[in-house]
Design a protein around this motif. Structure first.
Motif, short mmCIF file in Angstrom:
data_model
loop_
_atom_site.label_atom_id
_atom_site.label_comp_id
_atom_site.label_asym_id
_atom_site.label_seq_id
_atom_site.Cartn_x
_atom_site.Cartn_y
_atom_site.Cartn_z
N PHE A 30 0.88 -1.18 0.00
CA PHE A 30 0.00 0.00 0.00
C PHE A 30 0.90 1.21 0.00
CE2 PHE A 30 -2.69 -3.14 2.23
CZ PHE A 30 -3.80 -3.09 1.40
N ALA A 52 2.23 -4.64 3.24
CA ALA A 52 1.31 -5.30 4.16
C ALA A 52 1.49 -6.81 4.14
CB ALA A 52 -0.13 -4.94 3.81
N GLU A 67 -1.80 -11.28 14.94
CA GLU A 67 -2.32 -10.15 15.70
C GLU A 67 -2.99 -9.14 14.77
OE1 GLU A 67 1.31 -9.06 18.05
OE2 GLU A 67 -0.02 -9.72 19.65
N ASN A 68 -3.60 -8.13 15.36
CA ASN A 68 -4.23 -7.08 14.57
C ASN A 68 -3.20 -6.44 13.67
OD1 ASN A 68 -6.06 -6.24 17.50
ND2 ASN A 68 -6.87 -7.24 15.70
N GLY A 69 -3.52 -6.40 12.38
CA GLY A 69 -2.60 -5.76 11.44
C GLY A 69 -1.54 -6.69 10.90
N ALA A 70 -1.64 -7.99 11.21
CA ALA A 70 -0.63 -8.94 10.74
C ALA A 70 -0.74 -9.18 9.24
CB ALA A 70 -0.77 -10.26 11.49
N LYS A 75 -3.86 -10.62 7.76
CA LYS A 75 -4.80 -11.71 7.46
C LYS A 75 -5.83 -11.28 6.42
CE LYS A 75 -6.09 -11.82 11.78
NZ LYS A 75 -5.27 -10.73 12.32
N THR A 128 -5.68 -8.81 4.42
CA THR A 128 -5.00 -8.46 3.17
C THR A 128 -4.74 -9.72 2.34
OG1 THR A 128 -3.97 -6.61 4.32
CG2 THR A 128 -3.03 -7.25 2.20
N GLN A 141 -14.25 -9.27 6.34
CA GLN A 141 -14.36 -8.72 7.69
C GLN A 141 -15.25 -7.48 7.72
OE1 GLN A 141 -10.55 -7.72 9.29
NE2 GLN A 141 -11.31 -7.44 11.35
N GLU A 169 -12.98 -13.49 10.36
CA GLU A 169 -13.56 -13.18 11.68
C GLU A 169 -15.08 -13.30 11.69
OE1 GLU A 169 -11.95 -10.02 13.99
OE2 GLU A 169 -10.04 -10.06 12.93
N PRO A 205 -0.51 1.05 12.37
CA PRO A 205 0.85 1.57 12.52
C PRO A 205 0.93 2.62 13.62
CG PRO A 205 -0.19 2.51 10.60
CD PRO A 205 -1.11 1.45 11.10
N SER A 222 -6.14 -1.96 9.96
CA SER A 222 -6.82 -3.25 10.01
C SER A 222 -8.04 -3.12 10.92
CB SER A 222 -5.89 -4.32 10.53
OG SER A 222 -5.77 -4.22 11.93
N GLY A 223 -8.98 -4.08 10.77
CA GLY A 223 -10.23 -4.01 11.52
C GLY A 223 -10.03 -3.87 13.02
N GLY A 224 -9.15 -4.68 13.57
CA GLY A 224 -8.92 -4.65 15.01
C GLY A 224 -8.33 -3.33 15.46
#
Ligand SMILES: Nc1ncnc2c1ncn2[C@@H]1O[C@H](COP(=O)(O)OP(=O)(O)OP(=O)(O)O)[C@@H](O)[C@H]1O
Ligand SMILES: [Mg+2]
Lengths: 339, 518
Positions: free
Chosen positions: B17, B22, B41-44, B46, B48, B89, B169, B396, B407-409
């Motif tokens: 991006f 990502a 974890e959040n932003g790992a 998944k 994407t 998600q 999720e 970030p 990310s969603g989380g």
């Protein structure tokens, strides 16, 4: 009770709660019902005040005088349902009219000219669709550009009004099929009513039609659900442009001429009719039938103003007021539904 | 079971991006008749990875093969044509259309005159039945709760009878009952040879349902394992890298109960508050520094209950008193002026503003409360934002990043930070830890307990019994629109809670102390 309880599908155990179908429909149709109530009230008031108002003759000519606007409003309904707008249609009416008149004058036969008028509208619509979908230009801007283009092209064809004498075109307007009891229709009215009927079917019973609503609901989700967003959106503008071409034909037949200065602000009349008909400007909710009623309300206001005998600008004021009422009404409905 | 050829094979796939990578050369595969979990974890990365696989996101390197054929999908429609069904998600479906259309659109049945609505509704009803879900297929989707909408999205994917099913999720707002219903369906799909990709932040669910798992960390794959071959503790340490050793404690160390010294002084009272035909009139008192958990099934009225308490919805009856004074909470804004803040479970619709930066989103409520003319001093703002971004591990770590790129989380964390920063007297949270990874969830729970210890009161909804029992001083149970009972949380067991939700407050012959309310 057992020591380790488990949940056995408690949702299924609950008594099924089914709202009667009419009740589900009612909330969706409420804006349209409101418009038809207003329409009825106008007829009754007119009849009471002027007498000799709610007649077959008046209703027949209401359709005749507004056939072009019905077609425009139908096309505009598709666009607004996706959350877009098409400002070009008034200019397209002018362009296609004068373009057709010019061709006829040069001696082209009607069976070529009539399709050419309609197709010229479709092409301009396709241009807007591609600008909006592929180049991601705001519909407002894209159709504004197309409006200038169409108007400019109309001027290029001719600055003077060109009379239309071709029998096939004048037939569309002059022929009156008498239905008895003072009712009559012209071919132009038949075209308008057919446009409405076909659109009712398309929007309710085809995947394309439902995709139009889907895009208006949430474009991103519609795309993720695998619906054909790009194709649908371009098609919507092509339909609107085609309707503008047809309206151009009807309007040329109605006025017996092509003129590059006609149709100024006509796109706004069409948008007003659609909104008065209960379609929400942000998209996703509304019906073609509502737009038909919207045009009727519009036409009836015009007639009433003539009956009263005041200046015709009052039409604009009344329409403006009505528009405000409807926009506020819609806000309230949307707010209530969100609750 | 572990069949020969993978149906999906991604090799060295990267996604960029702008300047941000990502996904970095990730390989991933799926086998028929197997449930494969993707965890991180959040932003790992998944979501994407899923978007790259299904043609939503274009890839900058690597190859993707489906059934051996190299693919270059450019839209989700392409992927669906090859038999890949996905529940994304952030997919909200279409609130303006009926439940039936949301399930069937794109595969609706046609009769001689176009779409046959009767058949379409019957098909949809069957799809809902498979999930044990009783919704009127003709009703507008927007009239249903978030969790029900999530189930409708799953029903849509199931109804397509796809050979490859992807669920990002899917369980984040479901309760235990819905989750087990979903797992039952997934197991039977596995038997019939479907390849399933499952994402969840709940390790229990991952271990219960999946045969194989792939772990992502910071956009890289850190390995693929058979679930039976790897211990949870190893999964967690691989997910988090070196940051954590051992399992993060999922709960606050010292349970909520001790922190509730001030619970004796209720300052917020609801008397007979209710909505005709939806929420039976209830009484509830909230003490200073008290944490009240709300349990209940989907559609039990748990969200409606907290929305009544925070001015989002209006009651037909009853009254609310704050500090012995009767108040009218006509809107979230008027509730806020009384010190009651509310955070919705639907971050997409009510709350997060995608085109604003992280910092702006966090400061929004605080600034609104102060009035727009009294700007917070810049240094104070920066410190505040920084402290919450660190506490909640928002990634970030750039406060200027636009929230829509998170990310969603991480979006959920930003929303939470907004309300925590406001430090209201009463904070009302609808599923605050939905979609948040384990480590951060523990951090959020600790933060809530800490704020409560400093005198802030909290009412929160959770579908997780462990969270409820671990964090609350008292727990209210909603059943069919009634606040069935409010229990003191001393040694309340998860089983007991389950029993009350299932059978009502008489279940298991009350040996727990019931409060005098209701
Ligand atoms: N449109 C975008 N622009 C810029 N960065 C993005 C964009 N979408 C995602 N990212 C970044 O890509 C990374 C991976 O995000 P992704 O949504 O895949 O995470 P995830 O593993 O699904 O997390 P979660 O558990 O929170 O859903 C994140 O750092 C995110 O900020
Ligand atoms: Mg995600």
């Amino acid at each position: 009770m057992t020591a380790a309880p488990t949940l056995e599908r408690p949702l299924a155990q609950r008594a099924p709660r089914r709202t009667p179908r009419w009740q589900l429909r009612l909330s969706a149709w409420l804006p349209v019902l409101t418009t038809s109530a207003i329409l009825l009230a106008m007829f009754i008031t007119g009849q009471a005040v002027f007498g000799n108002f709610f007649t077959s003759r008046l209703i027949s000519s209401l359709f005749l005088d507004n056939a072009y606007l019905i077609v425009l409003a139908v096309g505009m309904t598709y666009v607004i349902l996706t959350g877009g707008i098409d400002l070009s249609v008034g200019a397209v009416v002018a362009f296609s009219g004068i373009f057709g008149a010019q061709l006829l004058q040069t001696g082209w036969p009607a069976f070529i000219v009539i399709p050419a008028i309609v197709v010229s509208g479709s092409l301009i619509g396709a241009l807007i669709g591609v600008l909006v979908q592929v180049f991601e230009i705001q519909p407002f801007i894209a159709s504004l550009a197309a409006m200038f283009l169409a108007r400019g092209l109309a001027y290029v064809v001719s600055l003077q009004s060109i009379a239309i004498t071709d029998p096939a075109v004048t037939w569309l307007e002059r022929t009156r099929f008498q239905l008895g009891g003072g009712w009559f229709v012209t071919p132009t009215v038949i075209i308008a009513v057919l446009t409405v009927a076909v659109s009712v079917w398309v929007l309710q019973y085809t995947r394309f039609g439902r995709s139009v609503y889907a895009i208006g609901g949430n474009e991103q989700s519609a795309r993720l659900m695998g619906l054909q967003v790009a194709r649908t959106r371009i098609a919507v503008y092509v339909i609107s442009g085609t309707c503008a071409g047809i309206a151009g034909l009807i309007f040329a037949a109605y006025t017996g001429s092509g003129y590059s200065l006609t149709g100024l602000g006509m796109e706004l009349d069409a948008i007003a009719a659609v909104v008065i008909g209960g379609t929400i400007l942000t998209g996703g909710s509304g019906y073609v039938i509502g737009s038909l009623f919207g045009v009727m309300v519009y036409g009836l206001i015009e007639i009433s103003i003539t009956y009263i005998g005041v200046d015709s600008w009052w039409t604009k004021i009344v329409v403006g007021g009505l528009l405000l009422v409807f926009v506020v009404l819609q806000r309230l409905l949307v707010a209530r539904r969100k609750r | 079971m572990f069949a020969d050829e993978p149906v999906v094979q991604m090799q060295g796939v990267s996604v960029d991006f702008g300047g941000v990578r990502a996904l970095d050369s990730v390989s991933f595969r799926m086998f028929p008749g197997e449930i494969h979990s993707l965890i991180g974890e959040n932003g790992a990365g998944k979501s994407t990875l899923i978007k790259a696989l299904t043609g939503v996101q274009s890839i900058s390197a690597g190859t993707i093969r489906v059934r051996g054929e190299q693919t270059a999908f450019t839209s989700p429609a392409d992927a669906q044509r090859l038999g890949i069904q996905t529940v994304y998600q952030e997919m909200d479906l279409l609130p303006n259309l009926s439940v039936a259309e949301n399930i069937m659109l794109g595969r609706e049945r046609h009769g001689r005159f176009g779409i046959n609505w009767k058949l379409m509704e019957a098909d949809a009803e069957r799809a809902l039945d498979e999930l044990g879900l009783d919704l009127d297929p003709r009703s507008a989707l927007g009239t249903h709760s978030l969790a029900e909408q999530q189930l409708v999205a799953i029903a849509r994917a199931l109804a397509a009878r796809a050979k490859i099913l992807i669920l990002d999720e899917p369980t984040s707002s479901l309760d235990q009952n819905e989750v087990s219903e979903l797992f039952r369906v997934l197991h039977s799909l596995r038997e019939s040879g479907v390849a399933v990709l499952f994402i969840s932040h709940f390790l229990d669910q991952v271990y219960e349902v999946s045969d194989r798992l792939t772990i992502l960390r910071d956009g890289r794959s850190v390995g693929e394992f058979l679930t039976s071959d790897i211990l949870r503790i190893d999964v967690v340490s691989r997910m988090t890298g070196t940051r954590t050793r051992g399992l993060p404690s999922p709960l606050v160390a010292d349970g909520g109960a001790e922190l509730s010294a001030g619970a004796a002084r209720p300052f917020f009272r609801a008397h007979h508050v209710g909505v005709n035909g939806a929420i039976a009139p209830f009484d509830l008192q909230v003490g200073e520094g008290e944490v009240i958990g709300i349990a209940g099934l989907l559609g039990s009225g748990r969200s409606e209950l907290v929305r009544l308490l925070s001015g989002v919805e209006r009651s037909d009856s009853g009254e609310i008193e704050i500090d012995e004074k009767r108040v009218r909470l006509r809107s979230p804004a008027s509730a806020l002026s009384q010190g009651v803040a509310y955070s919705s479970d639907n971050r997409a619709v009510e709350g997060i503003i995608g085109d604003f930066s992280i910092a702006e989103n966090i400061l929004l409520a605080l600034q609104a409360e102060r009035g727009w003319l009294r700007r917070l001093p810049k240094q104070h703002r920066d410190e505040l934002v920084q402290s919450y971004m660190t506490a909640l591990d928002i990634r970030p770590a750039d406060p200027e990043a636009l929230v829509k790129t998170l990310s969603g989380g991480n979006q959920q964390k930003v929303l939470l930070a907004r309300w925590l920063a406001l430090a209201p007297r009463l904070l009302v949270l609808d599923e605050p830890t939905r979609g948040i990874d384990m480590a951060t969830k523990a951090e959020i729970q600790r933060l809530i307990a800490e704020l409560a210890a400093n005198g802030m009161s909290v009412i929160f909804i959770s579908a997780e019994f462990r969270e409820l029992v671990g964090l609350s001083d008292r727990i209210g149970v909603m059943r069919d629109g009634r606040l069935e009972v409010v229990l003191e949380n001393d040694d309340l067991s998860e089983d007991r809670l389950l029993a009350i939700i299932a059978y009502g407050s008489q279940a298991g012959a009350g040996d727990d102390a019931e409060s005098d309310e209701r």
